[in-house]
Motif scaffolding. Structure first.
Motif, mmCIF file in Angstrom:
data_model
loop_
_atom_site.group_PDB
_atom_site.id
_atom_site.type_symbol
_atom_site.label_atom_id
_atom_site.label_comp_id
_atom_site.label_asym_id
_atom_site.label_seq_id
_atom_site.Cartn_x
_atom_site.Cartn_y
_atom_site.Cartn_z
ATOM 1 N N SER A 136 65.267 13.245 10.627
ATOM 2 C CA SER A 136 64.896 14.187 9.644
ATOM 3 C C SER A 136 64.062 13.745 8.467
ATOM 4 O O SER A 136 64.211 12.314 8.061
ATOM 5 N N ASP A 137 63.397 14.442 7.905
ATOM 6 C CA ASP A 137 62.825 13.975 6.489
ATOM 7 C C ASP A 137 63.891 13.482 5.484
ATOM 8 O O ASP A 137 63.575 12.524 4.728
ATOM 9 N N ASP A 138 64.977 14.132 5.717
ATOM 10 C CA ASP A 138 65.912 13.533 4.623
ATOM 11 C C ASP A 138 66.865 12.373 5.169
ATOM 12 O O ASP A 138 67.922 12.038 4.736
ATOM 13 N N GLY A 139 66.427 11.699 6.408
ATOM 14 C CA GLY A 139 66.845 10.584 6.998
ATOM 15 C C GLY A 139 68.170 10.640 7.697
ATOM 16 O O GLY A 139 68.870 9.676 7.895
ATOM 17 N N TYR A 140 68.392 11.854 8.240
ATOM 18 C CA TYR A 140 69.480 12.168 9.077
ATOM 19 C C TYR A 140 69.101 12.183 10.576
ATOM 20 O O TYR A 140 68.032 12.753 10.968
ATOM 21 N N ALA A 141 69.965 11.544 11.620
ATOM 22 C CA ALA A 141 69.604 11.403 13.087
ATOM 23 C C ALA A 141 70.037 12.885 13.430
ATOM 24 O O ALA A 141 71.112 13.220 13.182
ATOM 25 N N PHE A 142 69.236 13.313 14.513
ATOM 26 C CA PHE A 142 69.452 14.591 15.314
ATOM 27 C C PHE A 142 69.092 14.537 16.632
ATOM 28 O O PHE A 142 68.152 13.488 17.061
ATOM 29 N N GLN A 143 69.409 15.180 17.488
ATOM 30 C CA GLN A 143 68.877 15.423 18.875
ATOM 31 C C GLN A 143 68.278 16.732 18.831
ATOM 32 O O GLN A 143 68.877 17.954 18.288
ATOM 33 N N LEU A 144 67.146 16.618 19.462
ATOM 34 C CA LEU A 144 66.467 18.166 19.636
ATOM 35 C C LEU A 144 66.177 18.212 21.189
ATOM 36 O O LEU A 144 66.055 17.508 22.054
ATOM 37 N N PHE A 145 66.990 19.348 21.693
ATOM 38 C CA PHE A 145 66.934 19.815 23.117
ATOM 39 C C PHE A 145 65.776 20.853 23.405
ATOM 40 O O PHE A 145 65.940 21.814 22.626
ATOM 41 N N ILE A 146 64.910 20.557 24.252
ATOM 42 C CA ILE A 146 64.004 21.669 24.466
ATOM 43 C C ILE A 146 64.118 21.996 25.868
ATOM 44 O O ILE A 146 63.871 21.279 26.907
ATOM 45 N N ASP A 147 64.199 23.330 26.459
ATOM 46 C CA ASP A 147 64.354 23.936 27.576
ATOM 47 C C ASP A 147 63.021 24.715 27.793
ATOM 48 O O ASP A 147 62.669 25.715 27.231
ATOM 49 N N PHE A 148 62.164 24.196 28.398
ATOM 50 C CA PHE A 148 60.833 24.550 28.955
ATOM 51 C C PHE A 148 60.869 25.996 29.649
ATOM 52 O O PHE A 148 59.856 26.683 29.289
ATOM 53 N N GLU A 149 61.891 25.894 30.479
ATOM 54 C CA GLU A 149 62.015 27.346 31.513
ATOM 55 C C GLU A 149 62.313 28.364 30.618
ATOM 56 O O GLU A 149 61.842 29.502 30.782
ATOM 57 N N LYS A 150 63.355 28.280 29.598
ATOM 58 C CA LYS A 150 63.812 29.182 28.928
ATOM 59 C C LYS A 150 62.818 29.720 27.499
ATOM 60 O O LYS A 150 63.148 30.537 26.764
ATOM 61 N N ARG A 151 62.155 28.376 27.227
ATOM 62 C CA ARG A 151 61.517 28.309 26.018
ATOM 63 C C ARG A 151 62.456 28.455 24.589
ATOM 64 O O ARG A 151 62.025 29.097 23.709
ATOM 65 N N GLN A 152 63.499 27.603 24.821
ATOM 66 C CA GLN A 152 64.406 27.561 23.873
ATOM 67 C C GLN A 152 64.589 26.155 23.369
ATOM 68 O O GLN A 152 64.535 25.153 24.179
ATOM 69 N N ILE A 153 65.060 25.946 22.081
ATOM 70 C CA ILE A 153 65.467 24.866 21.566
ATOM 71 C C ILE A 153 66.864 25.004 20.994
ATOM 72 O O ILE A 153 67.412 25.889 20.804
ATOM 73 N N GLN A 154 67.593 23.632 20.825
ATOM 74 C CA GLN A 154 68.856 23.508 20.076
ATOM 75 C C GLN A 154 68.689 22.201 19.357
ATOM 76 O O GLN A 154 68.164 21.062 19.948
ATOM 77 N N VAL A 155 68.893 22.209 18.083
ATOM 78 C CA VAL A 155 68.962 21.085 17.254
ATOM 79 C C VAL A 155 70.364 20.667 16.892
ATOM 80 O O VAL A 155 71.324 21.342 16.492
ATOM 81 N N LYS A 156 70.672 19.735 17.307
ATOM 82 C CA LYS A 156 72.424 18.999 17.240
ATOM 83 C C LYS A 156 72.380 17.910 16.169
ATOM 84 O O LYS A 156 71.838 16.743 16.518
ATOM 85 N N PRO A 157 72.815 18.085 14.817
ATOM 86 C CA PRO A 157 72.824 16.925 13.975
ATOM 87 C C PRO A 157 73.637 15.785 14.695
ATOM 88 O O PRO A 157 74.808 15.907 15.210
ATOM 89 N N TYR A 158 73.322 14.576 14.444
ATOM 90 C CA TYR A 158 74.185 13.392 14.877
ATOM 91 C C TYR A 158 74.746 12.937 13.512
ATOM 92 O O TYR A 158 75.986 12.384 13.434
ATOM 93 N N ASP A 159 74.157 12.810 12.388
ATOM 94 C CA ASP A 159 74.793 12.138 11.217
ATOM 95 C C ASP A 159 75.320 13.331 10.518
ATOM 96 O O ASP A 159 74.822 14.491 10.488
ATOM 97 N N GLN A 160 76.266 13.148 9.969
ATOM 98 C CA GLN A 160 76.938 14.132 8.995
ATOM 99 C C GLN A 160 76.649 14.013 7.269
ATOM 100 O O GLN A 160 76.546 12.793 7.098
ATOM 101 N N LYS A 161 76.233 14.906 6.730
ATOM 102 C CA LYS A 161 76.248 14.883 5.296
ATOM 103 C C LYS A 161 77.376 14.400 4.502
ATOM 104 O O LYS A 161 78.280 14.906 4.938
#
Length: 161
Positions: A136-161
């Motif tokens: 992210s812009d603020d330097g935290y790692a995350f996973q971004l999951f994109i489901d093309f069939e459902k046209r949905q996303i999920q953002v899952k933080p990896y680093d904790q603040k």
């Protein structure tokens, strides 16, 4: 397009981020399988129309696998794609020659070495599910999951603040 973990991201922005990370071309690892025999190899890819394109010789083992089992996985850096491959016919027969022109522009060495007009077919991979590792812009790692069939996303933080 980067964002902070406190900001929402839309499906369209997530897909845009994926293709922004991939750029115009990349050498991606391609995994395919037939009868529980899995193979992985590198392919030279172009990206347009929210799909992944590469060419291959119609006589190669990977081509046989793709034609009999179109389910594939592809990876480059932090972008992992699960999708379906489709034979679009000979590269030289593509309307507008979009792939051939892009291949010559972005992948000249491969274009110059491996262009055989009578045996090269164009493979189109339609993403179904994508996992992106990003920061992210603020330097935290995350996973971004994109489901093309459902046209949905999920953002899952990896680093904790």
């Amino acid at each position: 397009m980067k964002f902070t973990l406190d900001k929402d991201i839309t499906y369209e922005q997530a897909v845009g981020r994926m293709f922004e990370m991939l750029g115009n071309s990349q050498i991606m690892a391609l995994a395919s399988s037939l009868n529980d025999y899995v193979m992985v190899r590198n392919v030279s890819c172009l990206f347009y129309d929210e799909k992944i394109y590469f060419k291959t010789d119609k006589n190669f083992r990977k081509t046989k696998q793709l034609l009999e089992n179109p389910n594939v996985a592809m990876c480059w850096s932090g972008v992992q794609v699960e999708g379906t491959a489709k034979n679009k016919g000979l590269v030289v027969d593509e309307p507008g020659q979009r792939f051939a022109k892009g291949y010559e522009k972005y992948l000249w060495q491969s274009y110059n070495k491996y262009s055989h007009e009578d045996t090269e077919i164009l493979i189109e991979v339609s993403p179904k599910y994508v996992e992106i590792w990003d920061t992210s812009d603020d330097g935290y790692a995350f996973q971004l999951f994109i489901d093309f069939e459902k046209r949905q996303i999920q953002v899952k933080p990896y680093d904790q603040k």
